[in-house]
Motif scaffolding. Structure first.
Motif, PDB file in Angstrom:
ATOM      1  N   ILE A  74       0.866  -1.120  -0.029  1.00 59.42           N
ATOM      2  CA  ILE A  74       0.148   0.018   0.138  1.00 59.42           C
ATOM      3  C   ILE A  74       0.828   1.124   0.064  1.00 59.42           C
ATOM      4  CG2 ILE A  74      -1.593   1.151   1.327  1.00 59.42           C
ATOM      5  CD1 ILE A  74      -2.726  -1.408   2.635  1.00 59.42           C
ATOM      6  N   ALA A  75       0.918   1.976  -0.874  1.00 55.72           N
ATOM      7  CA  ALA A  75       1.532   3.349  -1.029  1.00 55.72           C
ATOM      8  C   ALA A  75       0.823   4.270  -0.452  1.00 55.72           C
ATOM      9  CB  ALA A  75       1.895   3.580  -2.610  1.00 55.72           C
ATOM     10  N   ASN A  76       1.332   5.417  -0.006  1.00 59.85           N
ATOM     11  CA  ASN A  76       0.827   6.554   0.409  1.00 59.85           C
ATOM     12  C   ASN A  76      -0.242   7.211  -0.841  1.00 59.85           C
ATOM     13  OD1 ASN A  76       0.997   9.816   0.564  1.00 59.85           O
ATOM     14  ND2 ASN A  76       1.469   9.216   2.491  1.00 59.85           N
ATOM     15  N   VAL A  77      -0.014   7.041  -1.933  1.00 59.83           N
ATOM     16  CA  VAL A  77      -0.975   7.679  -2.780  1.00 59.83           C
ATOM     17  C   VAL A  77      -2.470   6.716  -2.876  1.00 59.83           C
ATOM     18  CG1 VAL A  77      -0.079   6.324  -4.970  1.00 59.83           C
ATOM     19  CG2 VAL A  77      -1.402   8.366  -5.256  1.00 59.83           C
ATOM     20  N   ASP A  78      -2.106   5.727  -2.729  1.00 56.63           N
ATOM     21  CA  ASP A  78      -3.463   4.638  -2.558  1.00 56.63           C
ATOM     22  C   ASP A  78      -4.050   5.006  -1.103  1.00 56.63           C
ATOM     23  OD1 ASP A  78      -2.544   3.002  -4.388  1.00 56.63           O
ATOM     24  OD2 ASP A  78      -1.170   1.871  -2.943  1.00 56.63           O
ATOM     25  N   ILE A  79      -3.597   5.275  -0.084  1.00 58.07           N
ATOM     26  CA  ILE A  79      -4.223   6.059   1.145  1.00 58.07           C
ATOM     27  C   ILE A  79      -5.020   7.379   1.065  1.00 58.07           C
ATOM     28  CG2 ILE A  79      -4.038   6.585   3.626  1.00 58.07           C
ATOM     29  CD1 ILE A  79      -1.635   4.863   3.530  1.00 58.07           C
ATOM     30  N   CYS A  80      -4.171   8.289   0.216  1.00 61.03           N
ATOM     31  CA  CYS A  80      -4.968   9.573  -0.044  1.00 61.03           C
ATOM     32  C   CYS A  80      -5.939   9.418  -1.063  1.00 61.03           C
ATOM     33  CB  CYS A  80      -3.697  10.422  -0.611  1.00 61.03           C
ATOM     34  SG  CYS A  80      -2.426  10.718   0.666  1.00 61.03           S
ATOM     35  N   THR A  81      -5.876   8.445  -1.985  1.00 61.28           N
ATOM     36  CA  THR A  81      -6.958   8.524  -3.040  1.00 61.28           C
ATOM     37  C   THR A  81      -8.049   7.704  -2.306  1.00 61.28           C
ATOM     38  OG1 THR A  81      -5.435   8.051  -4.738  1.00 61.28           O
ATOM     39  CG2 THR A  81      -7.699   7.144  -5.313  1.00 61.28           C
ATOM     40  N   ALA A  82      -8.018   6.815  -1.544  1.00 65.70           N
ATOM     41  CA  ALA A  82      -9.171   6.212  -0.823  1.00 65.70           C
ATOM     42  C   ALA A  82      -9.537   7.181   0.084  1.00 65.70           C
ATOM     43  CB  ALA A  82      -8.807   4.938   0.144  1.00 65.70           C
ATOM     44  N   ALA A  83      -9.042   8.113   0.767  1.00 67.46           N
ATOM     45  CA  ALA A  83      -9.505   9.144   1.835  1.00 67.46           C
ATOM     46  C   ALA A  83     -10.304  10.072   0.806  1.00 67.46           C
ATOM     47  CB  ALA A  83      -8.430   9.837   2.487  1.00 67.46           C
ATOM     48  N   TYR A  84      -9.867  10.661  -0.137  1.00 74.28           N
ATOM     49  CA  TYR A  84     -10.432  11.335  -1.107  1.00 74.28           C
ATOM     50  C   TYR A  84     -11.686  11.013  -1.470  1.00 74.28           C
ATOM     51  CZ  TYR A  84     -11.360  14.762  -5.094  1.00 74.28           C
ATOM     52  OH  TYR A  84     -11.927  15.382  -6.046  1.00 74.28           O
ATOM     53  N   ALA A  85     -11.672   9.698  -2.112  1.00 75.25           N
ATOM     54  CA  ALA A  85     -13.030   8.890  -2.584  1.00 75.25           C
ATOM     55  C   ALA A  85     -14.275   9.069  -1.308  1.00 75.25           C
ATOM     56  CB  ALA A  85     -12.723   7.745  -2.988  1.00 75.25           C
ATOM     57  N   LEU A  86     -13.748   8.552  -0.198  1.00 76.92           N
ATOM     58  CA  LEU A  86     -14.702   8.674   1.048  1.00 76.92           C
ATOM     59  C   LEU A  86     -15.246  10.040   1.036  1.00 76.92           C
ATOM     60  CD1 LEU A  86     -12.895   6.323   3.293  1.00 76.92           C
ATOM     61  CD2 LEU A  86     -15.066   5.743   2.031  1.00 76.92           C
ATOM     62  N   ASP A  87     -14.380  10.949   1.064  1.00 73.66           N
ATOM     63  CA  ASP A  87     -14.633  12.511   1.279  1.00 73.66           C
ATOM     64  C   ASP A  87     -15.701  13.047   0.392  1.00 73.66           C
ATOM     65  OD1 ASP A  87     -13.406  12.246   3.843  1.00 73.66           O
ATOM     66  OD2 ASP A  87     -11.655  13.267   2.888  1.00 73.66           O
ATOM     67  N   THR A  88     -15.759  12.592  -0.958  1.00 75.67           N
ATOM     68  CA  THR A  88     -16.273  13.149  -2.035  1.00 75.67           C
ATOM     69  C   THR A  88     -17.260  12.175  -2.622  1.00 75.67           C
ATOM     70  OG1 THR A  88     -14.550  12.264  -3.501  1.00 75.67           O
ATOM     71  CG2 THR A  88     -14.337  14.552  -2.934  1.00 75.67           C
ATOM     72  N   ASP A  89     -17.605  11.197  -1.844  1.00 65.76           N
ATOM     73  CA  ASP A  89     -18.551  10.215  -2.480  1.00 65.76           C
ATOM     74  C   ASP A  89     -18.217   9.590  -3.777  1.00 65.76           C
ATOM     75  OD1 ASP A  89     -20.397  10.524  -0.107  1.00 65.76           O
ATOM     76  OD2 ASP A  89     -21.167  12.484  -0.975  1.00 65.76           O
ATOM     77  N   HIS A  90     -17.152   9.356  -3.888  1.00 66.66           N
ATOM     78  CA  HIS A  90     -16.655   8.413  -5.108  1.00 66.66           C
ATOM     79  C   HIS A  90     -16.101   7.394  -4.826  1.00 66.66           C
ATOM     80  CE1 HIS A  90     -16.197  12.585  -6.986  1.00 66.66           C
ATOM     81  NE2 HIS A  90     -16.706  12.197  -7.990  1.00 66.66           N
ATOM     82  N   VAL A  91     -16.874   6.491  -3.992  1.00 61.42           N
ATOM     83  CA  VAL A  91     -16.441   5.277  -3.537  1.00 61.42           C
ATOM     84  C   VAL A  91     -16.566   4.066  -4.654  1.00 61.42           C
ATOM     85  CG1 VAL A  91     -17.180   3.449  -1.669  1.00 61.42           C
ATOM     86  CG2 VAL A  91     -16.924   5.710  -1.029  1.00 61.42           C
ATOM     87  N   GLU A  92     -17.813   4.073  -5.456  1.00 58.34           N
ATOM     88  CA  GLU A  92     -18.019   3.384  -6.489  1.00 58.34           C
ATOM     89  C   GLU A  92     -17.063   3.581  -7.499  1.00 58.34           C
ATOM     90  OE1 GLU A  92     -21.658   3.770  -8.319  1.00 58.34           O
ATOM     91  OE2 GLU A  92     -22.894   3.377  -6.450  1.00 58.34           O
ATOM     92  N   ASP A  93     -16.532   4.734  -7.911  1.00 62.58           N
ATOM     93  CA  ASP A  93     -15.386   4.953  -8.612  1.00 62.58           C
ATOM     94  C   ASP A  93     -13.891   4.324  -8.018  1.00 62.58           C
ATOM     95  OD1 ASP A  93     -16.814   6.309 -10.760  1.00 62.58           O
ATOM     96  OD2 ASP A  93     -16.435   8.161  -9.744  1.00 62.58           O
ATOM     97  N   LEU A  94     -13.733   4.434  -6.821  1.00 66.04           N
ATOM     98  CA  LEU A  94     -12.759   3.992  -6.137  1.00 66.04           C
ATOM     99  C   LEU A  94     -12.589   2.460  -6.084  1.00 66.04           C
ATOM    100  CD1 LEU A  94     -10.167   4.162  -4.250  1.00 66.04           C
ATOM    101  CD2 LEU A  94     -11.683   3.714  -2.419  1.00 66.04           C
ATOM    102  N   GLN A  95     -13.837   1.818  -6.264  1.00 68.40           N
ATOM    103  CA  GLN A  95     -14.017   0.121  -6.281  1.00 68.40           C
ATOM    104  C   GLN A  95     -13.850  -0.320  -7.593  1.00 68.40           C
ATOM    105  OE1 GLN A  95     -17.895  -0.274  -4.752  1.00 68.40           O
ATOM    106  NE2 GLN A  95     -16.968  -0.496  -2.622  1.00 68.40           N
ATOM    107  N   ALA A  96     -14.246   0.651  -8.778  1.00 67.91           N
ATOM    108  CA  ALA A  96     -14.034   0.069 -10.009  1.00 67.91           C
ATOM    109  C   ALA A  96     -12.522   0.440 -10.369  1.00 67.91           C
ATOM    110  CB  ALA A  96     -15.131   0.996 -10.955  1.00 67.91           C
ATOM    111  N   MET A  97     -11.845   1.426  -9.816  1.00 67.38           N
ATOM    112  CA  MET A  97     -10.466   1.571 -10.231  1.00 67.38           C
ATOM    113  C   MET A  97      -9.474   0.487  -9.664  1.00 67.38           C
ATOM    114  SD  MET A  97      -7.949   4.837  -8.883  1.00 67.38           S
ATOM    115  CE  MET A  97      -7.906   4.128  -7.263  1.00 67.38           C
TER     116      MET A  97
END
Length: 318
Positions: A74-97
């Motif tokens: 798990i890289a730092n960018v993976d954590i930051c991307t997941a946090a951003y997805a949660l904060d902006t309601d993009h969880v479905e996009d995160l899962q697809a990615m």
């Protein structure tokens, strides 16, 4: 204020190591993002803090499950991307990615988009015949295009893969380089070759190049041609003149796809010369069938220091 406590039971030691990261860097990053305290005891992760902090941390760790479940780094960018997805309601996009495997390198490394803007860029390339991607160094502009192009070629979606870039000096002079013209321009094309070698061994690449299936050439070689049934990648497009850019875009033939990448802030053209990429962005922004994607320092996926360097220059130049 009442302190909350939640636990997450990890399935294996490999999962615990992956989530923790080297020197607990991942746990420290999650703490910085959420404010909660994390303690790993064997395969059990303890999360403590306020109710809001604990809930957000719990969701963030769960969002990273596709990585730690299988012991993947798990890289730092993976954590930051997941946090951003949660904060902006993009969880479905995160899962697809996370679920979409683009390719595997010859070393067996899995290639996926690392940030949501990268994922949108990939989707744009897949659904548009012409895609522009503009962003700083290290954001994966050329690399992701090369991944998609190689996979399309290997799947027989296109007959040819053409990779080109302008041979513009970045402070050096071509005349001082040894050899004939091909030898002089070879260093400019090196990044394109590097991307190919990630997926195809050199002997096979040489064979494909001899047959004209793969072509890596300077931009000047595109003049007067029609690029049909081909996946075309134009790298370092900020170093094209407006005339060169127009020439290049009008080469696009039937059953072809073109990706144009560049960083408008890194032009090596003379001071009085306008970048063809900047002009194209203004002229073509609203043309149907053309996609424009913008990546930022937040999408840098090289060494973490690269992202901080890019951000520092952006602050200085703004």
């Amino acid at each position: 204020m009442t302190e909350e406590l939640k636990t997450i039971q990890l399935p294996s030691n490999e999962s615990a190591i992956a989530l923790c990261g080297a020197r607990e860097e991942n746990l420290k990053t999650i703490t910085q993002l959420t404010g909660a305290q994390l303690v790993l005891r064997g395969q059990e992760l303890l999360i403590s803090g306020t109710e809001k902090q604990v809930d957000r941390t719990y969701e963030l760790v769960r969002a990273l499950k596709p990585f730690w479940k299988y012991g993947k780094r798990i890289a730092n960018v993976d954590i930051c991307t997941a946090a951003y997805a949660l904060d902006t309601d993009h969880v479905e996009d995160l899962q697809a990615m996370q679920e979409n495997l683009l390719a595997q390198t010859r070393r067996g490394e899995e290639i996926r988009a690392k940030t949501l803007p990268q994922w949108k860029y990939i989707q744009a390339v897949r659904t548009h015949d012409l895609t522009f991607c503009i962003g700083p160094a290290g954001t994966g502009k050329t690399y992701l295009a090369a991944v998609l192009a190689v996979q399309a070629l290997l799947n027989n979606q296109y007959e040819r893969l053409i990779m080109t870039r302008p041979a513009v000096e970045a402070g050096e002079k071509l005349g001082f380089l040894p050899g004939d013209l091909q030898a002089k321009i070879s260093p400019f094309l090196r990044p394109l070759y590097d991307a190919l070698y990630e997926f195809i061994d050199q002997e096979k690449i040489n064979n494909l190049m001899e047959r004209g299936v793969i072509e890596v050439a300077p931009l000047a070689y595109m003049r007067g041609r029609t690029l049909s049934n081909a996946f075309v990648i134009v790298d370092e497009a900020q170093n094209t003149t407006p005339a060169q850019m127009k020439m290049l875009l009008t080469r696009l033939g039937f059953r072809s796809r073109m990706v144009v990448t560049g960083d408008i802030t890194q032009t090596d053209l003379p001071a009085n010369q306008t970048s063809g990429l900047a002009v194209a962005q203004k002229i073509l922004q609203r043309v149907e069938g053309i996609a424009f994607c913008n990546l930022t320092s937040s999408d840098v996926v090289r060494h973490p220091l690269v992202g901080r360097i890019v951000a520092a220059y952006e602050r200085y130049e703004s």
